[in-house]
Motif scaffolding. Sequence first.
Motif, mmCIF file in Angstrom:
data_model
loop_
_atom_site.group_PDB
_atom_site.id
_atom_site.type_symbol
_atom_site.label_atom_id
_atom_site.label_comp_id
_atom_site.label_asym_id
_atom_site.label_seq_id
_atom_site.Cartn_x
_atom_site.Cartn_y
_atom_site.Cartn_z
ATOM 1 N N VAL A 168 6.798 2.358 -4.660
ATOM 2 C CA VAL A 168 6.563 2.985 -3.360
ATOM 3 C C VAL A 168 5.216 2.477 -2.870
ATOM 4 O O VAL A 168 4.212 2.571 -3.589
ATOM 5 C CB VAL A 168 6.546 4.521 -3.478
ATOM 6 C CG1 VAL A 168 6.306 5.157 -2.109
ATOM 7 C CG2 VAL A 168 7.854 5.026 -4.074
ATOM 8 N N ALA A 169 5.180 1.907 -1.671
ATOM 9 C CA ALA A 169 3.961 1.259 -1.190
ATOM 10 C C ALA A 169 3.748 1.564 0.283
ATOM 11 O O ALA A 169 4.689 1.928 1.009
ATOM 12 C CB ALA A 169 4.039 -0.248 -1.414
ATOM 13 N N LEU A 170 2.514 1.385 0.738
ATOM 14 C CA LEU A 170 2.117 1.790 2.082
ATOM 15 C C LEU A 170 1.206 0.731 2.689
ATOM 16 O O LEU A 170 0.313 0.211 2.011
ATOM 17 C CB LEU A 170 1.388 3.131 2.004
ATOM 18 C CG LEU A 170 0.979 3.830 3.303
ATOM 19 C CD1 LEU A 170 2.211 4.309 4.054
ATOM 20 C CD2 LEU A 170 0.053 5.011 2.979
ATOM 21 N N SER A 171 1.423 0.432 3.973
ATOM 22 C CA SER A 171 0.522 -0.464 4.692
ATOM 23 C C SER A 171 -0.540 0.361 5.408
ATOM 24 O O SER A 171 -0.486 1.591 5.432
ATOM 25 C CB SER A 171 1.298 -1.315 5.700
ATOM 26 O OG SER A 171 1.699 -0.529 6.819
ATOM 27 N N GLU A 172 -1.487 -0.323 6.011
ATOM 28 C CA GLU A 172 -2.539 0.343 6.763
ATOM 29 C C GLU A 172 -2.362 0.108 8.259
ATOM 30 O O GLU A 172 -1.836 -0.937 8.661
ATOM 31 C CB GLU A 172 -3.916 -0.155 6.316
ATOM 32 C CG GLU A 172 -4.235 0.132 4.863
ATOM 33 C CD GLU A 172 -4.168 1.614 4.515
ATOM 34 O OE1 GLU A 172 -4.410 2.459 5.408
ATOM 35 O OE2 GLU A 172 -3.865 1.944 3.345
ATOM 36 N N PRO A 173 -2.791 1.046 9.101
ATOM 37 C CA PRO A 173 -2.703 0.831 10.553
ATOM 38 C C PRO A 173 -3.461 -0.426 10.954
ATOM 39 O O PRO A 173 -4.510 -0.747 10.402
ATOM 40 C CB PRO A 173 -3.369 2.091 11.139
ATOM 41 C CG PRO A 173 -3.284 3.112 10.057
ATOM 42 C CD PRO A 173 -3.380 2.364 8.767
ATOM 43 N N GLY A 174 -2.902 -1.157 11.903
ATOM 44 C CA GLY A 174 -3.540 -2.373 12.370
ATOM 45 C C GLY A 174 -3.190 -3.610 11.572
ATOM 46 O O GLY A 174 -3.644 -4.713 11.908
ATOM 47 N N ASP A 175 -2.403 -3.454 10.510
ATOM 48 C CA ASP A 175 -1.932 -4.605 9.735
ATOM 49 C C ASP A 175 -0.450 -4.769 10.024
ATOM 50 O O ASP A 175 0.387 -4.138 9.382
ATOM 51 C CB ASP A 175 -2.176 -4.365 8.244
ATOM 52 C CG ASP A 175 -1.870 -5.597 7.390
ATOM 53 O OD1 ASP A 175 -1.609 -6.664 7.980
ATOM 54 O OD2 ASP A 175 -1.897 -5.471 6.153
ATOM 55 N N PRO A 176 -0.083 -5.600 10.993
ATOM 56 C CA PRO A 176 1.299 -5.605 11.479
ATOM 57 C C PRO A 176 2.240 -6.419 10.602
ATOM 58 O O PRO A 176 1.825 -7.352 9.911
ATOM 59 C CB PRO A 176 1.159 -6.258 12.860
ATOM 60 C CG PRO A 176 0.006 -7.194 12.701
ATOM 61 C CD PRO A 176 -0.943 -6.504 11.770
#
Length: 439
Positions: free
Chosen positions: A187-195
Amino acid sequence: MTSTLTVPMTRPASLMDSRRVDPASDGCGFVAHHAVATAAGDTYVVSGAGRYRWEAEEATDPGEQNFACQMITRYGTDGRPVAVALYGQSRPDGTPSAVEEGSEPTLAVLPDGTVAVSAKPGSTYLISSDLSRVLASWRMPWGWEEEKERNGDPYAASISVTPSGRLLCVTSEYGLSNLAGAHPNIVALSEPGDPLAPGSKATLRALATHDARTARQTDADLYPHVRFKGAPVGRDNRPSPSLTEIVSQDAHRAYDYLDCTMGRPAALGDDLFVVPVFGRIHRSGNRGQVFTFALLDDQGAVRGRLEGLHRYEDSPFTGFCFTVVGDPYRARAFHLNRHGLYAWSADGRLRSRMSTDDKPYKALTHFTLLEATPAGELLLAHRRQHLLLRVPVPENLDDLAAAVEAALKSYARGRTAWKKEYDPVNWHWVDGSARVHQL
Protein backbone atom coordinates in the motif's frame (compact mmCIF):
# COMPACT_ATOMS: atom_id res chain seq x y z
CA MET A 1 -38.76 10.91 -18.28
CA THR A 2 -35.86 8.56 -17.56
CA SER A 3 -34.24 8.45 -14.13
CA THR A 4 -30.63 9.50 -13.59
CA LEU A 5 -30.51 7.45 -10.39
CA THR A 6 -30.86 4.28 -12.50
CA VAL A 7 -28.58 4.11 -15.54
CA PRO A 8 -28.24 1.21 -18.04
CA MET A 9 -24.71 -0.04 -18.60
CA THR A 10 -24.68 -0.20 -22.37
CA ARG A 11 -22.76 -2.05 -25.05
CA PRO A 12 -21.90 -0.39 -28.38
CA ALA A 13 -24.12 -1.38 -31.29
CA SER A 14 -21.02 -1.51 -33.52
CA LEU A 15 -19.50 -4.23 -31.31
CA MET A 16 -22.70 -6.26 -31.32
CA ASP A 17 -22.95 -5.92 -35.12
CA SER A 18 -19.31 -6.70 -35.95
CA ARG A 19 -19.37 -9.80 -33.74
CA ARG A 20 -22.91 -10.67 -34.81
CA VAL A 21 -23.99 -11.05 -31.22
CA ASP A 22 -27.55 -12.26 -30.78
CA PRO A 23 -28.75 -10.98 -27.37
CA ALA A 24 -31.42 -13.67 -27.32
CA SER A 25 -28.87 -16.50 -27.51
CA ASP A 26 -26.88 -18.07 -24.70
CA GLY A 27 -23.19 -17.51 -24.14
CA CYS A 28 -23.19 -13.68 -24.11
CA GLY A 29 -21.66 -12.24 -20.97
CA PHE A 30 -21.27 -8.83 -19.38
CA VAL A 31 -19.79 -7.74 -16.05
CA ALA A 32 -19.22 -4.33 -14.49
CA HIS A 33 -15.81 -4.20 -12.82
CA HIS A 34 -15.62 -0.67 -11.40
CA ALA A 35 -17.00 2.84 -11.78
CA VAL A 36 -15.92 6.34 -10.82
CA ALA A 37 -17.64 9.72 -11.05
CA THR A 38 -16.24 13.18 -11.61
CA ALA A 39 -17.07 16.25 -9.56
CA ALA A 40 -19.01 17.53 -12.58
CA GLY A 41 -21.30 14.49 -12.50
CA ASP A 42 -20.01 12.39 -15.40
CA THR A 43 -19.49 8.68 -14.71
CA TYR A 44 -16.93 6.24 -16.12
CA VAL A 45 -17.61 2.49 -15.98
CA VAL A 46 -15.08 -0.21 -16.85
CA SER A 47 -16.73 -3.47 -17.85
CA GLY A 48 -16.12 -6.70 -19.72
CA ALA A 49 -18.15 -8.24 -22.52
CA GLY A 50 -17.76 -11.42 -24.49
CA ARG A 51 -19.25 -14.52 -26.02
CA TYR A 52 -18.40 -18.14 -25.55
CA ARG A 53 -20.03 -21.05 -27.36
CA TRP A 54 -18.73 -24.58 -27.75
CA GLU A 55 -19.62 -24.66 -31.44
CA ALA A 56 -17.51 -21.56 -32.09
CA GLU A 57 -14.24 -23.18 -31.01
CA GLU A 58 -13.29 -23.99 -34.62
CA ALA A 59 -14.89 -20.95 -36.29
CA THR A 60 -12.73 -18.99 -38.76
CA ASP A 61 -15.18 -16.15 -39.38
CA PRO A 62 -14.40 -13.34 -36.86
CA GLY A 63 -18.10 -12.64 -36.62
CA GLU A 64 -18.70 -16.18 -35.37
CA GLN A 65 -15.68 -16.65 -33.12
CA ASN A 66 -15.69 -16.45 -29.37
CA PHE A 67 -14.38 -13.15 -28.10
CA ALA A 68 -13.70 -11.17 -24.95
CA CYS A 69 -12.98 -7.48 -24.58
CA GLN A 70 -13.09 -4.76 -21.99
CA MET A 71 -14.52 -1.29 -22.34
CA ILE A 72 -14.61 2.04 -20.59
CA THR A 73 -17.87 3.94 -21.04
CA ARG A 74 -18.38 7.58 -20.16
CA TYR A 75 -21.92 8.60 -19.17
CA GLY A 76 -23.13 12.19 -19.05
CA THR A 77 -25.18 13.71 -16.27
CA ASP A 78 -28.37 12.60 -18.05
CA GLY A 79 -27.31 8.95 -17.77
CA ARG A 80 -26.71 8.46 -21.49
CA PRO A 81 -23.41 7.16 -22.89
CA VAL A 82 -21.18 9.78 -24.48
CA ALA A 83 -18.10 7.78 -25.48
CA VAL A 84 -16.79 4.21 -25.33
CA ALA A 85 -13.21 2.94 -25.46
CA LEU A 86 -12.83 -0.72 -26.45
CA TYR A 87 -9.62 -2.51 -25.54
CA GLY A 88 -8.19 -5.95 -24.97
CA GLN A 89 -9.02 -7.10 -28.50
CA SER A 90 -7.36 -6.43 -31.84
CA ARG A 91 -8.31 -3.29 -33.73
CA PRO A 92 -10.32 -3.64 -36.97
CA ASP A 93 -7.07 -3.52 -39.01
CA GLY A 94 -5.66 -6.44 -37.02
CA THR A 95 -3.13 -4.52 -34.94
CA PRO A 96 -3.02 -5.36 -31.22
CA SER A 97 -4.82 -3.17 -28.73
CA ALA A 98 -2.66 -0.51 -27.07
CA VAL A 99 -4.26 -1.47 -23.74
CA GLU A 100 -4.07 -5.09 -22.70
CA GLU A 101 -6.98 -6.86 -21.09
CA GLY A 102 -6.22 -7.14 -17.39
CA SER A 103 -7.55 -8.84 -14.30
CA GLU A 104 -9.90 -6.88 -12.01
CA PRO A 105 -9.49 -3.50 -13.73
CA THR A 106 -10.24 -0.32 -11.78
CA LEU A 107 -10.52 3.34 -12.74
CA ALA A 108 -9.36 6.64 -11.32
CA VAL A 109 -9.94 10.17 -12.59
CA LEU A 110 -6.74 12.14 -11.99
CA PRO A 111 -6.80 15.81 -10.97
CA ASP A 112 -6.25 16.96 -14.58
CA GLY A 113 -9.21 14.87 -15.82
CA THR A 114 -7.12 12.08 -17.30
CA VAL A 115 -8.54 8.58 -16.79
CA ALA A 116 -6.21 5.96 -15.33
CA VAL A 117 -7.12 2.29 -15.76
CA SER A 118 -5.12 -0.18 -13.68
CA ALA A 119 -5.28 -3.94 -13.49
CA LYS A 120 -3.56 -6.80 -11.72
CA PRO A 121 -0.79 -7.57 -11.41
CA GLY A 122 0.37 -3.96 -11.89
CA SER A 123 -0.29 -2.38 -15.28
CA THR A 124 -1.51 1.22 -15.58
CA TYR A 125 -2.63 3.14 -18.67
CA LEU A 126 -3.52 6.81 -18.94
CA ILE A 127 -6.38 7.64 -21.31
CA SER A 128 -7.69 11.03 -22.38
CA SER A 129 -10.92 12.15 -20.73
CA ASP A 130 -12.82 11.78 -24.02
CA LEU A 131 -11.53 8.16 -24.22
CA SER A 132 -10.05 8.69 -27.67
CA ARG A 133 -6.31 8.25 -26.97
CA VAL A 134 -3.86 6.31 -24.84
CA LEU A 135 -1.50 8.89 -23.35
CA ALA A 136 0.90 6.65 -21.43
CA SER A 137 1.45 2.97 -20.65
CA TRP A 138 3.23 1.21 -17.78
CA ARG A 139 2.90 -2.51 -18.17
CA MET A 140 3.64 -5.41 -15.85
CA PRO A 141 3.80 -8.68 -17.81
CA TRP A 142 1.72 -11.56 -16.54
CA GLY A 143 1.06 -15.20 -17.39
CA TRP A 144 3.84 -17.03 -19.21
CA GLU A 145 5.62 -13.74 -19.97
CA GLU A 146 6.37 -13.04 -16.30
CA GLU A 147 9.66 -14.88 -16.14
CA LYS A 148 10.74 -13.73 -19.60
CA GLU A 149 10.13 -10.03 -18.83
CA ARG A 150 10.34 -10.13 -15.06
CA ASN A 151 11.14 -6.47 -14.55
CA GLY A 152 8.75 -4.79 -16.99
CA ASP A 153 7.72 -1.18 -16.40
CA PRO A 154 4.72 -1.34 -14.03
CA TYR A 155 3.00 1.32 -11.98
CA ALA A 156 0.07 0.12 -9.85
CA ALA A 157 -2.53 -2.63 -9.58
CA SER A 158 -5.08 -0.02 -8.43
CA ILE A 159 -5.24 3.75 -7.89
CA SER A 160 -7.59 5.93 -5.84
CA VAL A 161 -7.42 9.72 -5.69
CA THR A 162 -7.76 11.68 -2.42
CA PRO A 163 -9.31 15.18 -2.27
CA SER A 164 -5.89 16.87 -2.40
CA GLY A 165 -4.81 14.80 -5.40
CA ARG A 166 -2.69 12.21 -3.62
CA LEU A 167 -2.69 8.75 -5.21
CA LEU A 168 -3.49 5.84 -2.93
CA CYS A 169 -2.08 2.80 -4.72
CA VAL A 170 -1.46 -0.90 -4.46
CA THR A 171 1.71 -2.12 -6.15
CA SER A 172 2.75 -5.69 -6.85
CA GLU A 173 5.94 -7.60 -6.11
CA TYR A 174 7.64 -10.73 -7.40
CA GLY A 175 9.37 -13.24 -5.15
CA LEU A 176 6.79 -13.45 -2.36
CA SER A 177 6.86 -16.58 -0.21
CA ASN A 178 6.66 -19.59 -2.55
CA LEU A 179 4.27 -17.87 -4.99
CA ALA A 180 4.90 -17.66 -8.71
CA GLY A 181 4.43 -14.37 -10.54
CA ALA A 182 3.66 -10.91 -9.18
CA HIS A 183 1.04 -10.23 -6.50
CA PRO A 184 -0.41 -7.01 -4.99
CA ASN A 185 1.56 -6.47 -1.80
CA ILE A 186 2.37 -2.81 -1.04
CA VAL A 187 0.00 0.00 0.00
CA ALA A 188 1.65 3.24 -1.13
CA LEU A 189 0.88 6.94 -1.36
CA SER A 190 2.05 9.82 -3.55
CA GLU A 191 2.41 13.43 -2.47
CA PRO A 192 0.40 16.43 -3.74
CA GLY A 193 2.09 18.16 -6.64
CA ASP A 194 3.78 14.99 -7.89
CA PRO A 195 1.63 14.14 -10.91
CA LEU A 196 1.08 10.89 -12.73
CA ALA A 197 1.27 11.98 -16.37
CA PRO A 198 3.01 11.05 -19.63
CA GLY A 199 6.71 11.28 -18.85
CA SER A 200 6.06 11.81 -15.13
CA LYS A 201 5.77 8.75 -12.93
CA ALA A 202 4.62 9.92 -9.49
CA THR A 203 6.81 8.51 -6.74
CA LEU A 204 4.99 6.32 -4.23
CA ARG A 205 5.94 6.07 -0.55
CA ALA A 206 5.25 2.63 0.90
CA LEU A 207 2.89 2.70 3.89
CA ALA A 208 2.30 -1.00 4.52
CA THR A 209 3.38 -4.44 3.39
CA HIS A 210 0.83 -7.20 3.16
CA ASP A 211 3.21 -10.21 3.10
CA ALA A 212 6.81 -9.82 4.32
CA ARG A 213 8.04 -13.26 3.19
CA THR A 214 10.48 -11.91 0.60
CA ALA A 215 13.62 -14.05 0.97
CA ARG A 216 13.49 -14.96 -2.74
CA GLN A 217 13.65 -11.36 -3.99
CA THR A 218 16.60 -10.01 -5.97
CA ASP A 219 17.63 -6.61 -7.32
CA ALA A 220 15.53 -7.37 -10.42
CA ASP A 221 12.41 -7.16 -8.23
CA LEU A 222 12.95 -3.52 -7.17
CA TYR A 223 11.08 -0.61 -8.78
CA PRO A 224 12.43 2.92 -8.39
CA HIS A 225 8.98 4.56 -8.15
CA VAL A 226 7.99 2.59 -4.99
CA ARG A 227 10.19 3.69 -2.08
CA PHE A 228 10.68 3.27 1.64
CA LYS A 229 13.21 5.25 3.68
CA GLY A 230 14.56 6.81 0.50
CA ALA A 231 15.29 3.55 -1.34
CA PRO A 232 13.28 1.19 -3.56
CA VAL A 233 11.10 -1.30 -1.69
CA GLY A 234 12.50 -4.80 -1.73
CA ARG A 235 13.66 -7.61 0.54
CA ASP A 236 13.89 -6.18 4.10
CA ASN A 237 13.54 -2.53 3.09
CA ARG A 238 9.82 -2.22 3.68
CA PRO A 239 7.28 -1.19 6.32
CA SER A 240 7.27 -3.56 9.29
CA PRO A 241 5.46 -5.35 10.84
CA SER A 242 3.38 -6.49 7.89
CA LEU A 243 -0.40 -6.19 7.79
CA THR A 244 -0.63 -9.96 8.05
CA GLU A 245 1.37 -9.88 11.28
CA ILE A 246 -0.65 -6.98 12.68
CA VAL A 247 -4.10 -8.49 12.09
CA SER A 248 -2.89 -11.89 13.31
CA GLN A 249 -2.30 -10.38 16.75
CA ASP A 250 -6.06 -10.13 17.27
CA ALA A 251 -6.88 -13.55 15.78
CA HIS A 252 -8.06 -16.43 17.94
CA ARG A 253 -5.50 -18.73 16.32
CA ALA A 254 -2.02 -17.77 15.13
CA TYR A 255 -2.57 -19.36 11.72
CA ASP A 256 -5.99 -17.77 11.00
CA TYR A 257 -4.46 -15.21 8.62
CA LEU A 258 -1.86 -17.53 7.07
CA ASP A 259 -1.78 -16.88 3.29
CA CYS A 260 -4.48 -14.22 3.63
CA THR A 261 -5.31 -11.77 0.83
CA MET A 262 -5.47 -7.99 0.75
CA GLY A 263 -8.40 -6.12 -0.76
CA ARG A 264 -8.33 -2.77 -2.52
CA PRO A 265 -7.64 0.10 -0.08
CA ALA A 266 -10.13 2.96 0.10
CA ALA A 267 -9.48 6.56 1.13
CA LEU A 268 -11.43 8.08 4.01
CA GLY A 269 -9.54 11.36 3.60
CA ASP A 270 -6.11 12.64 2.62
CA ASP A 271 -4.44 10.93 5.56
CA LEU A 272 -6.67 8.00 6.57
CA PHE A 273 -7.38 4.81 4.65
CA VAL A 274 -9.10 1.47 5.14
CA VAL A 275 -7.27 -1.68 4.02
CA PRO A 276 -9.34 -4.91 3.92
CA VAL A 277 -7.57 -8.16 4.80
CA PHE A 278 -9.32 -11.50 4.25
CA GLY A 279 -8.44 -14.96 5.48
CA ARG A 280 -7.51 -17.66 3.04
CA ILE A 281 -10.28 -18.88 0.74
CA HIS A 282 -11.00 -22.59 0.98
CA ARG A 283 -12.76 -24.76 -1.54
CA SER A 284 -15.86 -24.82 0.63
CA GLY A 285 -17.16 -23.55 3.92
CA ASN A 286 -15.75 -20.01 3.82
CA ARG A 287 -18.56 -18.31 5.71
CA GLY A 288 -17.19 -17.47 9.14
CA GLN A 289 -13.61 -17.10 7.89
CA VAL A 290 -11.64 -14.22 9.46
CA PHE A 291 -11.42 -10.72 7.98
CA THR A 292 -10.32 -7.28 9.15
CA PHE A 293 -10.94 -3.80 7.76
CA ALA A 294 -7.85 -2.05 9.12
CA LEU A 295 -7.54 1.75 9.41
CA LEU A 296 -4.16 3.05 8.24
CA ASP A 297 -2.85 6.62 8.40
CA ASP A 298 -0.52 8.36 5.94
CA GLN A 299 2.53 7.46 8.04
CA GLY A 300 1.73 3.75 7.88
CA ALA A 301 0.43 3.43 11.44
CA VAL A 302 -2.62 1.24 12.08
CA ARG A 303 -5.25 3.38 13.83
CA GLY A 304 -7.82 0.69 14.54
CA ARG A 305 -10.37 -0.99 12.33
CA LEU A 306 -13.95 -0.75 11.11
CA GLU A 307 -15.90 -2.27 13.98
CA GLY A 308 -19.23 -3.99 14.38
CA LEU A 309 -19.24 -6.91 11.91
CA HIS A 310 -19.75 -10.51 12.95
CA ARG A 311 -17.51 -13.13 11.34
CA TYR A 312 -20.46 -15.35 10.45
CA GLU A 313 -23.59 -13.20 10.47
CA ASP A 314 -21.99 -10.47 8.32
CA SER A 315 -19.50 -12.60 6.39
CA PRO A 316 -18.22 -11.08 3.12
CA PHE A 317 -17.21 -14.59 2.03
CA THR A 318 -20.81 -15.39 1.10
CA GLY A 319 -20.71 -14.52 -2.59
CA PHE A 320 -17.11 -13.24 -2.16
CA CYS A 321 -18.09 -9.59 -1.69
CA PHE A 322 -14.72 -8.08 -0.84
CA THR A 323 -15.18 -4.42 -1.79
CA VAL A 324 -14.93 -1.60 0.75
CA VAL A 325 -15.34 1.94 -0.59
CA GLY A 326 -14.60 5.26 1.03
CA ASP A 327 -16.00 8.76 0.77
CA PRO A 328 -12.87 10.85 1.43
CA TYR A 329 -14.81 14.12 1.23
CA ARG A 330 -17.00 13.17 4.21
CA ALA A 331 -14.72 10.68 6.02
CA ARG A 332 -16.88 7.56 5.90
CA ALA A 333 -16.70 4.00 4.60
CA PHE A 334 -19.19 1.52 3.12
CA HIS A 335 -19.40 -2.20 2.48
CA LEU A 336 -22.08 -4.33 0.81
CA ASN A 337 -22.32 -8.09 0.92
CA ARG A 338 -25.08 -10.69 0.72
CA HIS A 339 -26.01 -10.08 4.36
CA GLY A 340 -26.32 -6.31 4.40
CA LEU A 341 -25.11 -2.81 3.63
CA TYR A 342 -22.88 -1.20 6.26
CA ALA A 343 -21.61 2.35 6.86
CA TRP A 344 -18.91 3.63 9.21
CA SER A 345 -17.57 6.98 10.36
CA ALA A 346 -13.81 7.62 10.22
CA ASP A 347 -13.34 6.56 13.85
CA GLY A 348 -14.34 3.01 12.84
CA ARG A 349 -17.75 3.14 14.50
CA LEU A 350 -20.53 1.28 12.67
CA ARG A 351 -23.20 3.90 12.05
CA SER A 352 -25.71 2.02 9.93
CA ARG A 353 -26.53 -1.60 9.10
CA MET A 354 -29.26 -2.65 6.67
CA SER A 355 -29.85 -6.39 6.81
CA THR A 356 -30.90 -8.14 3.61
CA ASP A 357 -33.13 -10.32 5.79
CA ASP A 358 -35.36 -7.28 6.14
CA LYS A 359 -37.84 -6.89 3.29
CA PRO A 360 -37.00 -3.25 2.34
CA TYR A 361 -33.35 -4.20 1.71
CA LYS A 362 -33.67 -7.76 0.35
CA ALA A 363 -33.03 -6.50 -3.22
CA LEU A 364 -29.50 -5.47 -2.19
CA THR A 365 -28.45 -9.11 -2.62
CA HIS A 366 -28.59 -8.55 -6.40
CA PHE A 367 -26.22 -5.57 -6.36
CA THR A 368 -22.46 -5.10 -6.24
CA LEU A 369 -20.98 -2.02 -4.59
CA LEU A 370 -18.59 -0.31 -7.01
CA GLU A 371 -17.63 3.09 -5.56
CA ALA A 372 -18.63 6.27 -3.75
CA THR A 373 -18.82 9.51 -5.76
CA PRO A 374 -17.55 13.03 -4.94
CA ALA A 375 -21.20 14.08 -4.63
CA GLY A 376 -21.72 11.59 -1.80
CA GLU A 377 -23.51 8.81 -3.67
CA LEU A 378 -22.99 5.05 -3.71
CA LEU A 379 -22.71 3.37 -7.11
CA LEU A 380 -24.34 -0.07 -7.12
CA ALA A 381 -24.42 -2.39 -10.15
CA HIS A 382 -27.20 -4.94 -10.64
CA ARG A 383 -25.39 -8.16 -11.58
CA ARG A 384 -28.08 -9.60 -13.85
CA GLN A 385 -29.99 -6.59 -15.18
CA HIS A 386 -26.82 -4.52 -15.75
CA LEU A 387 -28.16 -1.25 -14.40
CA LEU A 388 -26.20 1.22 -12.31
CA LEU A 389 -28.05 2.54 -9.26
CA ARG A 390 -26.93 5.79 -7.63
CA VAL A 391 -27.84 5.96 -3.95
CA PRO A 392 -27.64 9.51 -2.48
CA VAL A 393 -26.13 9.26 1.00
CA PRO A 394 -27.43 11.81 3.53
CA GLU A 395 -24.99 13.83 5.63
CA ASN A 396 -26.30 12.07 8.74
CA LEU A 397 -25.57 8.35 8.38
CA ASP A 398 -28.41 7.65 10.82
CA ASP A 399 -30.73 8.52 7.90
CA LEU A 400 -29.02 6.19 5.42
CA ALA A 401 -31.49 3.31 5.80
CA ALA A 402 -34.40 5.48 4.65
CA ALA A 403 -32.35 6.80 1.70
CA VAL A 404 -31.43 3.27 0.58
CA GLU A 405 -35.05 2.13 0.83
CA ALA A 406 -36.16 5.08 -1.32
CA ALA A 407 -33.44 4.42 -3.91
CA LEU A 408 -34.41 0.75 -4.20
CA LYS A 409 -38.04 1.72 -4.71
CA SER A 410 -37.03 4.19 -7.44
CA TYR A 411 -34.93 1.53 -9.17
CA ALA A 412 -37.95 -0.27 -10.67
CA ARG A 413 -39.42 2.98 -11.98
CA GLY A 414 -36.13 3.98 -13.56
CA ARG A 415 -35.67 0.54 -15.09
CA THR A 416 -39.12 0.72 -16.68
CA ALA A 417 -38.38 4.13 -18.19
CA TRP A 418 -35.09 2.99 -19.71
CA LYS A 419 -36.70 -0.20 -21.08
CA LYS A 420 -39.06 1.97 -23.11
CA GLU A 421 -36.06 3.74 -24.64
CA TYR A 422 -33.71 0.79 -25.23
CA ASP A 423 -36.03 -2.25 -25.46
CA PRO A 424 -33.34 -4.60 -24.11
CA VAL A 425 -33.23 -8.33 -24.84
CA ASN A 426 -32.00 -10.51 -21.95
CA TRP A 427 -30.91 -7.28 -20.25
CA HIS A 428 -28.46 -6.38 -23.01
CA TRP A 429 -28.62 -2.59 -23.29
CA VAL A 430 -27.39 -1.77 -26.81
CA ASP A 431 -26.57 1.82 -27.71
CA GLY A 432 -25.63 3.29 -31.08
CA SER A 433 -25.32 6.95 -30.16
CA ALA A 434 -22.02 7.07 -28.27
CA ARG A 435 -18.75 7.55 -30.12
CA VAL A 436 -16.68 4.36 -30.08
CA HIS A 437 -12.86 4.36 -29.94
CA GLN A 438 -10.66 1.32 -30.48
CA LEU A 439 -7.61 1.71 -28.23
